[in-house]
Design an enzyme around this catalytic site. Structure first.
Site, PDB file in Angstrom:
ATOM      1  N   CYS A 124      14.185 -57.745 -80.378  1.00  0.00           N
ATOM      2  CA  CYS A 124      13.300 -59.194 -80.308  1.00  0.00           C
ATOM      3  C   CYS A 124      14.199 -60.460 -80.478  1.00  0.00           C
ATOM      4  O   CYS A 124      13.501 -61.603 -80.314  1.00  0.00           O
ATOM      5  CB  CYS A 124      12.095 -58.975 -81.323  1.00  0.00           C
ATOM      6  SG  CYS A 124      10.912 -57.613 -81.148  1.00  0.00           S
TER       7      CYS A 124
ATOM      8  N   GLY B 223      15.126 -59.217 -88.166  1.00  0.00           N
ATOM      9  CA  GLY B 223      14.196 -57.953 -88.003  1.00  0.00           C
ATOM     10  C   GLY B 223      14.864 -57.132 -86.797  1.00  0.00           C
ATOM     11  O   GLY B 223      16.114 -57.224 -86.461  1.00  0.00           O
ATOM     12  N   CYS B 224      13.922 -56.620 -86.231  1.00  0.00           N
ATOM     13  CA  CYS B 224      14.346 -55.880 -84.776  1.00  0.00           C
ATOM     14  C   CYS B 224      15.349 -56.790 -83.923  1.00  0.00           C
ATOM     15  O   CYS B 224      14.672 -57.796 -83.547  1.00  0.00           O
ATOM     16  CB  CYS B 224      13.204 -55.224 -84.220  1.00  0.00           C
ATOM     17  SG  CYS B 224      13.624 -54.472 -82.486  1.00  0.00           S
ATOM     18  N   PHE B 225      16.301 -56.297 -83.725  1.00  0.00           N
ATOM     19  CA  PHE B 225      17.183 -57.058 -82.947  1.00  0.00           C
ATOM     20  C   PHE B 225      16.993 -56.945 -81.450  1.00  0.00           C
ATOM     21  O   PHE B 225      17.385 -57.932 -80.684  1.00  0.00           O
ATOM     22  CB  PHE B 225      18.909 -56.764 -82.843  1.00  0.00           C
ATOM     23  CG  PHE B 225      19.199 -55.100 -83.064  1.00  0.00           C
ATOM     24  CD1 PHE B 225      18.643 -54.431 -82.088  1.00  0.00           C
ATOM     25  CD2 PHE B 225      20.278 -54.890 -83.718  1.00  0.00           C
ATOM     26  CE1 PHE B 225      19.064 -52.735 -82.025  1.00  0.00           C
ATOM     27  CE2 PHE B 225      20.746 -53.212 -83.739  1.00  0.00           C
ATOM     28  CZ  PHE B 225      20.039 -52.528 -82.671  1.00  0.00           C
TER      29      PHE B 225
END
Length: 171
Positions: free
Chosen positions: A13, A9-11
């Site tokens: 994070c 997902g969001c890199f």
């Protein structure tokens, strides 16, 4: 040094959990898995490149095993969600493990099987294990986001649903 590549997902994070792990020397945010060379953030988000947001982890296998890194990866994602991660939806936010050799592939497959058999999740573990493709570092403003934008990062971890999911499922 060896490399491990994960899409979670969001890199933003995905950097901190690995960056602060003993034996990890470097974590780079970037893009992989698609067909466009040197994609930009905007191109990846458009869904036209085939790439996912990912992290490339450089680690010392004498200090940390690949299996330990894979286990940490599972603890950062919802491995039952094929449509993205938490509030981030779409193909560029899918999860994946990208192996660089047959040893990594075998370790990732064993870890996935162990997770599925553990009963921790009621749904199927759908995160694919795929051969690594070229990794393209993201733009500078995406690198080390959790350090450069601490308040935004911490707020996003909570508001996205990721922090709550991790706490609920992993303690």
């Amino acid at each position: 040094m060896e490399k491990a590549i994960f899409a979670g997902g969001c890199f933003w994070c995905m950097v901190k959990p690995f960056d602060t792990f003993p034996g990890v020397h470097k974590v780079v945010s970037g893009y992989t898995g698609g067909h466009k060379e040197n994609p930009t953030y905007e191109e990846v988000c458009s869904g036209t490149t085939g790439h996912v947001e990912a992290v490339e982890i450089t680690y010392d296998p004498g200090l940390i095993s690949y299996k330990s890194i894979v286990e940490l990866f599972w603890q950062q994602i919802d491995p039952t969600d094929m449509g993205g991660q938490f509030c981030d939806r779409g193909d560029s936010y899918r999860t994946a493990i990208f192996y660089t050799d047959e040893e990594q592939k075998a370790a990732a497959e064993e870890s996935k099987r162990e997770l599925a058999e553990s009963g921790r999740f009621q749904k199927e573990i759908v995160t694919p294990i795929l051969p690594a493709k070229p990794f393209y570092p993201a733009e500078d403003y995406h690198q080390d986001f959790y350090k450069k934008n601490k308040e935004h990062y911490e707020s996003y971890q909570i508001s996205s649903g990721r922090a709550g999911f991790i706490k609920e499922n992993w303690g």
